[in-house]
Design an enzyme around this catalytic site. Structure first.
Site, PDB file in Angstrom:
ATOM      1  CG  ASP A 264      20.617  18.289  49.635  1.00 48.64           C
ATOM      2  OD1 ASP A 264      21.680  17.753  49.283  1.00 48.64           O
ATOM      3  OD2 ASP A 264      20.529  19.461  50.036  1.00 48.64           O
TER       4      ASP A 264
ATOM      5  CG  ASP B 295      14.231  19.307  48.119  1.00 46.66           C
ATOM      6  OD1 ASP B 295      14.757  20.120  48.903  1.00 46.66           O
ATOM      7  OD2 ASP B 295      14.481  18.088  48.128  1.00 46.66           O
TER       8      ASP B 295
END
Length: 227
Positions: free
Chosen positions: A10, A8
C-alpha cells in the site's frame, strides 16, 4: 551484493493510502470534524490499534453514526478515487529488472492477503513475487520487523542481502529493525510525514529515480539515488 528486493504494498506499489485519507477526511468534514494528517498518520503502514478512523467519530466525539454504514460509504468513495490510480513510476521496471537479474522478489505488507492479491491481480504483477508476508501471517505488523523477518526467511536471504522498498515511516522503521537497507519512495500523502534519520535508509521521489544496476551492486549507497 544485493540478492533480493522486498516491496511494501500500500502506497509503494500503488498509492492506496492517499485516497483513503481523502475519503475519510471528506466524510469527517460532512460531520463538522477535521481529520488531520497527524491523526491519520498513526494508522498509515500499520494497524488501526493506535488510531481507528472508522470509530473515532463515535468514541471521541460521541456522534450517533452507524459504523457499518460509515465504513461502506468510505469504501465506496475510496474505490471511486482508486479508479484514477496506476502502478507507481518505476515499480514495473524494477520488477522486470530484478527478475531478469535473477534476484528474489518478496512482499511484506501490514494489509490482509485478500486485499493485496486483489490489487496484484488487477495490476497483473502477482507472478513476480516468490514470497508474500501479510497481516494474516504475523502477530504484529509494522513498525514491528516480524513481517520483514518472515519475508527474508521465505526468500532464504540475510537482512544485509536484501533491500526493502517502502513509502511510510512505519514501514521504514520495520525494515530498519529487521537490519535491512531501505529505499523510501514516499507518495503524495507520506511525503508530508516525518521519517527517522538512518544510514540504512535512502529517499527518492520514485523508483524511476533509482538506478537499478547501481543499487544491486552497491546497496543503498548515495550514488544509487537519482538527483
Amino acid at each position: 551484493m544485493i540478492k533480493a528486493l522486498i516491496f511494501d504494498f500500500d502506497g509503494t506499489i500503488i498509492d492506496t493510502e492517499t485516497p483513503w485519507y481523502y475519503a475519510l477526511r471528506d466524510r469527517y468534514k460532512s460531520y463538522g470534524v477535521e481529520l488531520t494528517l497527524e491523526q491519520y498518520s498513526q494508522c498509515v503502514g500499520t494497524s488501526l490499534h493506535q488510531f481507528n478512523p472508522y470509530t473515532y467519530l463515535m468514541t471521541e466525539h460521541g456522534l450517533p453514526i452507524d459504523e457499518e454504514e460509515f465504513r461502506a460509504v468510505v469504501h465506496r468513495d475510496h474505490t471511486e478515487l482508486m479508479g484514477k490510480e496506476k502502478i507507481r513510476p518505476g515499480v514495473l521496471e524494477y520488477l522486470e529488472a530484478a527478475k531478469a537479474a535473477g534476484l528474489k522478489i518478496g512482499l511484506a505488507s501490514s494489509s490482509k492477503r485478500s486485499w493485496i492479491e486483489r490489487h496484484l491481480d488487477a495490476l497483473r504483477i502477482g507472478h513476480y513475487f516468490e514470497c508474500m508476508a501479510t497481516a494474516d501471517d504475523v502477530s504484529k505488523v509494522k513498525p514491528d520487523p516480524e513481517l520483514y523477518r518472515l519475508a527474508l526467511q521465505g526468500l532464504g536471504v540475510e537482512p544485509g542481502e536484501a533491500v526493502a522498498v517502502e513509502d511510510s515511516p512505519n514501514g521504514a522503521r520495520a525494515a530498519a529493525a529487521a537490519g535491512m537497507h531501505c529505499i523510501i519512495v514516499p507518495n503524495e500523502l507520506t511525503r508530508l510525514l516525518p521519517f527517522d534519520e538512518g544510514n540504512l535508509n535512502k529517499h527518492a521521489e520514485s523508483l524511476a529515480d533509482v538506478d537499478f544496476d547501481e543499487l544491486v551492486s552497491k546497496g543503498c549507497g548515495s550514488s544509487a539515488i537519482g538527483a
